[in-house]
Design a protein around this motif. Structure first.
Motif, PDB file in Angstrom:
ATOM      1  N   LEU A 174       0.808  -1.213   0.000  1.00 24.62           N
ATOM      2  CA  LEU A 174       0.000   0.000   0.000  1.00 24.62           C
ATOM      3  C   LEU A 174       0.846   1.270   0.000  1.00 24.62           C
ATOM      4  CD1 LEU A 174      -3.041  -0.851   2.325  1.00 24.62           C
ATOM      5  CD2 LEU A 174      -2.806  -1.039  -0.160  1.00 24.62           C
ATOM      6  N   THR A 175       2.019   1.234   0.622  1.00 24.07           N
ATOM      7  CA  THR A 175       2.884   2.413   0.578  1.00 24.07           C
ATOM      8  C   THR A 175       3.510   2.595  -0.811  1.00 24.07           C
ATOM      9  OG1 THR A 175       4.736   1.099   1.464  1.00 24.07           O
ATOM     10  CG2 THR A 175       3.456   2.399   3.036  1.00 24.07           C
ATOM     11  N   LEU A 176       3.469   1.547  -1.622  1.00 14.93           N
ATOM     12  CA  LEU A 176       3.976   1.658  -2.997  1.00 14.93           C
ATOM     13  C   LEU A 176       2.957   2.288  -3.940  1.00 14.93           C
ATOM     14  CD1 LEU A 176       5.805  -1.759  -3.406  1.00 14.93           C
ATOM     15  CD2 LEU A 176       6.860   0.492  -3.561  1.00 14.93           C
ATOM     16  N   LEU A 177       1.727   2.488  -3.444  1.00 18.91           N
ATOM     17  CA  LEU A 177       0.698   3.082  -4.288  1.00 18.91           C
ATOM     18  C   LEU A 177       1.084   4.478  -4.759  1.00 18.91           C
ATOM     19  CD1 LEU A 177      -2.623   2.018  -2.506  1.00 18.91           C
ATOM     20  CD2 LEU A 177      -1.923   1.428  -4.842  1.00 18.91           C
ATOM     21  N   THR A 178       1.796   5.226  -3.917  1.00 17.52           N
ATOM     22  CA  THR A 178       2.199   6.581  -4.302  1.00 17.52           C
ATOM     23  C   THR A 178       3.065   6.547  -5.559  1.00 17.52           C
ATOM     24  OG1 THR A 178       2.060   7.465  -2.046  1.00 17.52           O
ATOM     25  CG2 THR A 178       3.516   8.618  -3.592  1.00 17.52           C
ATOM     26  N   ALA A 179       4.051   5.641  -5.568  1.00 20.73           N
ATOM     27  CA  ALA A 179       4.901   5.507  -6.751  1.00 20.73           C
ATOM     28  C   ALA A 179       4.078   5.049  -7.949  1.00 20.73           C
ATOM     29  CB  ALA A 179       6.033   4.527  -6.481  1.00 20.73           C
ATOM     30  N   GLY A 180       3.147   4.134  -7.717  1.00 21.57           N
ATOM     31  CA  GLY A 180       2.316   3.635  -8.808  1.00 21.57           C
ATOM     32  C   GLY A 180       1.427   4.710  -9.400  1.00 21.57           C
ATOM     33  N   CYS A 181       0.820   5.525  -8.535  1.00 20.36           N
ATOM     34  CA  CYS A 181      -0.079   6.577  -9.027  1.00 20.36           C
ATOM     35  C   CYS A 181       0.692   7.708  -9.691  1.00 20.36           C
ATOM     36  CB  CYS A 181      -0.933   7.103  -7.870  1.00 20.36           C
ATOM     37  SG  CYS A 181      -2.216   5.934  -7.350  1.00 20.36           S
ATOM     38  N   THR A 182       1.909   7.967  -9.219  1.00 22.05           N
ATOM     39  CA  THR A 182       2.760   8.937  -9.920  1.00 22.05           C
ATOM     40  C   THR A 182       3.028   8.451 -11.338  1.00 22.05           C
ATOM     41  OG1 THR A 182       3.834   9.608  -7.860  1.00 22.05           O
ATOM     42  CG2 THR A 182       4.974  10.143  -9.904  1.00 22.05           C
ATOM     43  N   LEU A 330       6.213   8.287 -28.499  1.00 19.11           N
ATOM     44  CA  LEU A 330       5.832   6.904 -28.262  1.00 19.11           C
ATOM     45  C   LEU A 330       6.792   6.257 -27.267  1.00 19.11           C
ATOM     46  CD1 LEU A 330       3.916   4.627 -28.989  1.00 19.11           C
ATOM     47  CD2 LEU A 330       5.402   4.041 -30.912  1.00 19.11           C
ATOM     48  N   SER A 331       8.059   6.636 -27.349  1.00 20.61           N
ATOM     49  CA  SER A 331       9.044   6.136 -26.396  1.00 20.61           C
ATOM     50  C   SER A 331       8.697   6.579 -24.981  1.00 20.61           C
ATOM     51  CB  SER A 331      10.442   6.639 -26.778  1.00 20.61           C
ATOM     52  OG  SER A 331      11.399   6.224 -25.825  1.00 20.61           O
ATOM     53  N   ALA A 332       8.247   7.839 -24.838  1.00 16.97           N
ATOM     54  CA  ALA A 332       7.843   8.340 -23.525  1.00 16.97           C
ATOM     55  C   ALA A 332       6.664   7.547 -22.981  1.00 16.97           C
ATOM     56  CB  ALA A 332       7.493   9.823 -23.618  1.00 16.97           C
ATOM     57  N   VAL A 333       5.690   7.257 -23.855  1.00 14.77           N
ATOM     58  CA  VAL A 333       4.540   6.444 -23.437  1.00 14.77           C
ATOM     59  C   VAL A 333       5.002   5.069 -22.984  1.00 14.77           C
ATOM     60  CG1 VAL A 333       2.418   5.321 -24.223  1.00 14.77           C
ATOM     61  CG2 VAL A 333       2.925   7.683 -24.926  1.00 14.77           C
ATOM     62  N   LEU A 334       5.957   4.496 -23.719  1.00 11.20           N
ATOM     63  CA  LEU A 334       6.490   3.177 -23.378  1.00 11.20           C
ATOM     64  C   LEU A 334       7.177   3.197 -22.013  1.00 11.20           C
ATOM     65  CD1 LEU A 334       6.759   0.320 -24.515  1.00 11.20           C
ATOM     66  CD2 LEU A 334       8.926   0.996 -25.533  1.00 11.20           C
ATOM     67  N   VAL A 335       7.933   4.270 -21.751  1.00  7.61           N
ATOM     68  CA  VAL A 335       8.580   4.426 -20.446  1.00  7.61           C
ATOM     69  C   VAL A 335       7.531   4.497 -19.334  1.00  7.61           C
ATOM     70  CG1 VAL A 335       9.870   6.066 -18.998  1.00  7.61           C
ATOM     71  CG2 VAL A 335      10.708   5.481 -21.279  1.00  7.61           C
ATOM     72  N   GLY A 336       6.473   5.300 -19.553  1.00  8.05           N
ATOM     73  CA  GLY A 336       5.416   5.429 -18.557  1.00  8.05           C
ATOM     74  C   GLY A 336       4.687   4.123 -18.313  1.00  8.05           C
ATOM     75  N   LEU A 337       4.391   3.391 -19.388  1.00  7.44           N
ATOM     76  CA  LEU A 337       3.686   2.119 -19.265  1.00  7.44           C
ATOM     77  C   LEU A 337       4.532   1.101 -18.507  1.00  7.44           C
ATOM     78  CD1 LEU A 337       1.232   0.399 -20.003  1.00  7.44           C
ATOM     79  CD2 LEU A 337       2.372  -0.181 -22.154  1.00  7.44           C
ATOM     80  N   THR A 338       5.813   1.056 -18.825  1.00  9.84           N
ATOM     81  CA  THR A 338       6.707   0.123 -18.138  1.00  9.84           C
ATOM     82  C   THR A 338       6.759   0.411 -16.644  1.00  9.84           C
ATOM     83  OG1 THR A 338       8.095  -0.063 -20.109  1.00  9.84           O
ATOM     84  CG2 THR A 338       9.071  -0.765 -18.018  1.00  9.84           C
ATOM     85  N   ARG A 339       6.812   1.700 -16.293  1.00 13.03           N
ATOM     86  CA  ARG A 339       6.871   2.064 -14.885  1.00 13.03           C
ATOM     87  C   ARG A 339       5.607   1.640 -14.148  1.00 13.03           C
ATOM     88  NH1 ARG A 339       7.605   8.033 -12.018  1.00 13.03           N
ATOM     89  NH2 ARG A 339       7.302   7.243  -9.909  1.00 13.03           N
ATOM     90  N   VAL A 340       4.436   1.876 -14.750  1.00 18.10           N
ATOM     91  CA  VAL A 340       3.174   1.518 -14.093  1.00 18.10           C
ATOM     92  C   VAL A 340       3.080   0.015 -13.869  1.00 18.10           C
ATOM     93  CG1 VAL A 340       0.670   1.446 -14.360  1.00 18.10           C
ATOM     94  CG2 VAL A 340       1.916   3.538 -14.905  1.00 18.10           C
ATOM     95  N   LEU A 341       3.342  -0.764 -14.928  1.00 18.45           N
ATOM     96  CA  LEU A 341       3.228  -2.214 -14.828  1.00 18.45           C
ATOM     97  C   LEU A 341       4.217  -2.785 -13.810  1.00 18.45           C
ATOM     98  CD1 LEU A 341       2.763  -3.185 -18.599  1.00 18.45           C
ATOM     99  CD2 LEU A 341       1.014  -3.007 -16.814  1.00 18.45           C
ATOM    100  N   THR A 342       5.424  -2.238 -13.789  1.00 17.21           N
ATOM    101  CA  THR A 342       6.436  -2.739 -12.863  1.00 17.21           C
ATOM    102  C   THR A 342       6.111  -2.360 -11.422  1.00 17.21           C
ATOM    103  OG1 THR A 342       8.055  -2.391 -14.619  1.00 17.21           O
ATOM    104  CG2 THR A 342       8.913  -2.918 -12.442  1.00 17.21           C
ATOM    105  N   THR A 343       5.496  -1.198 -11.215  1.00 19.36           N
ATOM    106  CA  THR A 343       5.098  -0.809  -9.860  1.00 19.36           C
ATOM    107  C   THR A 343       4.051  -1.767  -9.315  1.00 19.36           C
ATOM    108  OG1 THR A 343       5.555   1.517 -10.351  1.00 19.36           O
ATOM    109  CG2 THR A 343       4.186   1.054  -8.440  1.00 19.36           C
ATOM    110  N   ILE A 344       3.126  -2.177 -10.190  1.00 20.75           N
ATOM    111  CA  ILE A 344       2.129  -3.178  -9.772  1.00 20.75           C
ATOM    112  C   ILE A 344       2.823  -4.474  -9.375  1.00 20.75           C
ATOM    113  CG2 ILE A 344       0.175  -4.575 -10.535  1.00 20.75           C
ATOM    114  CD1 ILE A 344      -0.574  -2.246 -12.413  1.00 20.75           C
ATOM    115  N   LEU A 345       3.769  -4.908 -10.187  1.00 24.30           N
ATOM    116  CA  LEU A 345       4.531  -6.118  -9.876  1.00 24.30           C
ATOM    117  C   LEU A 345       5.307  -5.939  -8.585  1.00 24.30           C
ATOM    118  CD1 LEU A 345       5.644  -8.913 -10.733  1.00 24.30           C
ATOM    119  CD2 LEU A 345       7.410  -7.685 -12.028  1.00 24.30           C
ATOM    120  N   MET A 346       5.855  -4.754  -8.388  1.00 24.79           N
ATOM    121  CA  MET A 346       6.660  -4.477  -7.208  1.00 24.79           C
ATOM    122  C   MET A 346       5.858  -4.631  -5.925  1.00 24.79           C
ATOM    123  SD  MET A 346       9.538  -3.681  -5.922  1.00 24.79           S
ATOM    124  CE  MET A 346      10.242  -2.967  -4.442  1.00 24.79           C
ATOM    125  N   SER A 347       4.567  -4.321  -5.959  1.00 23.92           N
ATOM    126  CA  SER A 347       3.743  -4.431  -4.756  1.00 23.92           C
ATOM    127  C   SER A 347       3.696  -5.867  -4.248  1.00 23.92           C
ATOM    128  CB  SER A 347       2.326  -3.922  -5.045  1.00 23.92           C
ATOM    129  OG  SER A 347       1.659  -4.763  -5.973  1.00 23.92           O
TER     130      SER A 347
END
Length: 505
Positions: A174-182, A330-347
């Motif tokens: 739950l404390t990782l939600l901040t990173a995920g929502c960012t 498109l590269s920026a979108v890819l960077v953002g998508l990777t971060r979101v998906l990995t944050t979910i995995l990180m939880s």
């Protein structure tokens, strides 16, 4: 003796085992209903952070139109650089303000402040001048200063709130939600920029409307019982704790026990000083405050100087520098998508493996990716069958960074400080972290021009390797520990191997 010093572990003082067990047992048992309630509360609190993520990523999608000479009003190159960087200057002050507001007005009202400040910023940019470039520049700078304060302000409150309302078994994710929502906020604004490349004002309007909805969602949230106990508002603390723990009965013994434990925690902190009105500087002299403070500040140094935020803020231009062959947006979108998906995995990884193992893997992976990008800079692969390698290395860097160095400093910042100074100390840490961010973000273009891309990538890789050493020797494991356990550890209790403690649990 040396072995104890090498491996940071959580406290179990042999003569006080029963006390430690009592502290842990004071937390109401986690039921399915309580778990759902706590998850929903934490998610709603963190919706506020999405707007801050949008603010971080916004310059990447607006710069092209703002500097395009074919449009009616444009910014000069110098003005555009201020537009992109002014936010980094203001974030540290937002971090300090966060500490003050968290302690003064509480966690919930601080979330109100973040949303209101963000709405003002988005509104100014939505209605910015379309005819006068000088007026446009002033409006954009004012708006970016405001959103910079909001970004710094948002780095701590939601994660502190989540840490205080969550059961120890849920706290890590739950404390990782901040990173995920960012990350979600950045992904959203990158995507909006990709769809509306020539209308950044419309993007601002969408972001402002979203933030207004976020403000409304905060209204039903209960205030943090920990903060209420610290303010001696015990009746409200008990009322909201019953909501958080999903208990309806009045005078529930476990609720009473948890409130009593929170009172004892506050009293213990206060009693260590002869005066209850001890200054913040006096409180910083306590080991349970200054020890986690230097650890977290150092962790932020390795986070910033390993190049993570450089990639996030300069996503499009960094892609070009790294030799990525696809469209920069498109590269920026890819960077953002990777971060979101990995944050979910990180939880899930954080709850299963703790904080230290993912952090060690993160540093190693980041170093490998940066060394790979350095090799690609020396031996370009743009016009070869291997032109996909820089893109893969960039995505892999964001993936491994999110597993540790990007997310953990923010999430752990919410759980390592005592309740009484959690707002102040976490705000001070965020101030330091964003100051380091400003230094590296302003230095990056100069570094590229002076020492070249390959040496910049090598520098980031070497910092990542040094970060591994820091994590191994100094970063404590907080998985499965109550906030009281963590505080006792830094206070100087004797330690045992964390894995043995987990086994006992």
């Amino acid at each position: 003796m040396d072995k104890e010093r090498e491996t940071p572990t959580m406290p179990v003082d042999p003569p006080a085992d029963k006390a430690t067990e009592a502290t842990t047992s004071s937390i109401v048992k986690l039921t399915k209903r309580a778990a759902i309630t706590q998850v929903l509360i934490a998610v709603v609190a963190n919706i506020t952070i999405i707007s801050s993520g949008m603010g971080i990523g916004f310059p990447s999608i607006a710069m092209m139109e703002l500097t395009n000479s074919t449009t009616s009003v444009v910014l000069t190159e110098s003005e555009a650089s201020w537009f992109a960087s002014i936010t980094s200057i203001m974030c540290p002050f937002g971090g300090l303000l966060s500490g003050y507001l968290l302690d003064k007005v509480g966690r919930k009202r601080t979330l109100y402040c973040i949303n209101i400040i963000s709405i003002i910023s988005w509104a100014i940019m939505s209605f910015a001048s379309t005819t006068d470039a000088s007026v446009l520049f002033v409006e954009l700078i004012v708006a970016r200063v405001i959103i910079g304060i909001a970004i710094g302000l948002s780095s701590t409150p939601a994660s502190v709130y989540a840490a205080e309302v969550a059961h120890p078994r849920l706290r890590g994710r739950l404390t990782l939600l901040t990173a995920g929502c960012t990350g979600i906020g950045m992904l959203l604004v990158y995507s909006l920029g990709y769809m509306f490349k020539e209308d950044w004002r419309y993007v601002c309007t969408i972001c402002g409307v979203f933030t207004g909805v976020s403000l409304i969602t905060v209204i039903p949230l209960p205030e943090s019982p920990s903060w209420l106990v610290g303010k001696k508002r015990l009746q409200e603390a008990e009322q909201y704790l019953k909501v958080i723990r999903a208990i309806k009965e009045d005078n529930h013994p476990e609720i009473k026990a948890e409130i009593k434990a929170l009172e004892e925690n506050v009293a213990r902190f206060r009693s260590s000083e002869s005066s209850k009105k001890a200054s913040k500087l006096v409180q910083l002299k306590k080991p349970e405050v200054y020890k986690p403070l230097w650890i977290m500040c150092t962790f932020f140094v390795f986070q910033q100087f390993s190049g993570i935020f450089v990639i996030i803020v300069y996503a499009a231009s960094f892609s070009v520098e790294a030799g990525v062959a696809i469209d920069p947006f498109l590269s920026a979108v890819l960077v953002g998508l990777t971060r979101v998906l990995t944050t979910i995995l990180m939880s899930f990884i954080s709850d299963k493996f703790g904080r230290r193992p993912p952090a060690l893997f993160s540093g190693f992976g980041m170093a490998c990716c940066m060394f790979g990008l350095a090799a690609c800079a020396v031996y370009p692969v743009t016009d070869t069958p291997y032109n996909w390698i820089p893109t893969a290395l960039l995505v892999a860097f964001i993936f491994t960074a999110t597993l540790g160095f990007l997310t953990l400093p923010f999430s752990m910042n919410a759980e390592v400080y005592p309740t009484k100074v959690r707002g102040f100390a976490s705000g001070l840490t965020i101030f330091f972290g964003y100051t380091m961010s400003f230094i590296i973000l302003k230095s990056y273009p100069t570094m590229v021009s002076v020492i070249g891309n390959e040496n910049v990538f090598l520098f980031f890789g070497l910092v990542s390797l040094l970060g591994i050493v820091f994590v191994y020797f100094f970063l404590p494991e907080t998985k499965g520990r109550t906030l009281q356990d963590i505080e006792d550890y830094f206070r100087g209790s004797k330690t045992v191997d964390a894995d043995k403690n987990d086994a006992k649990a």
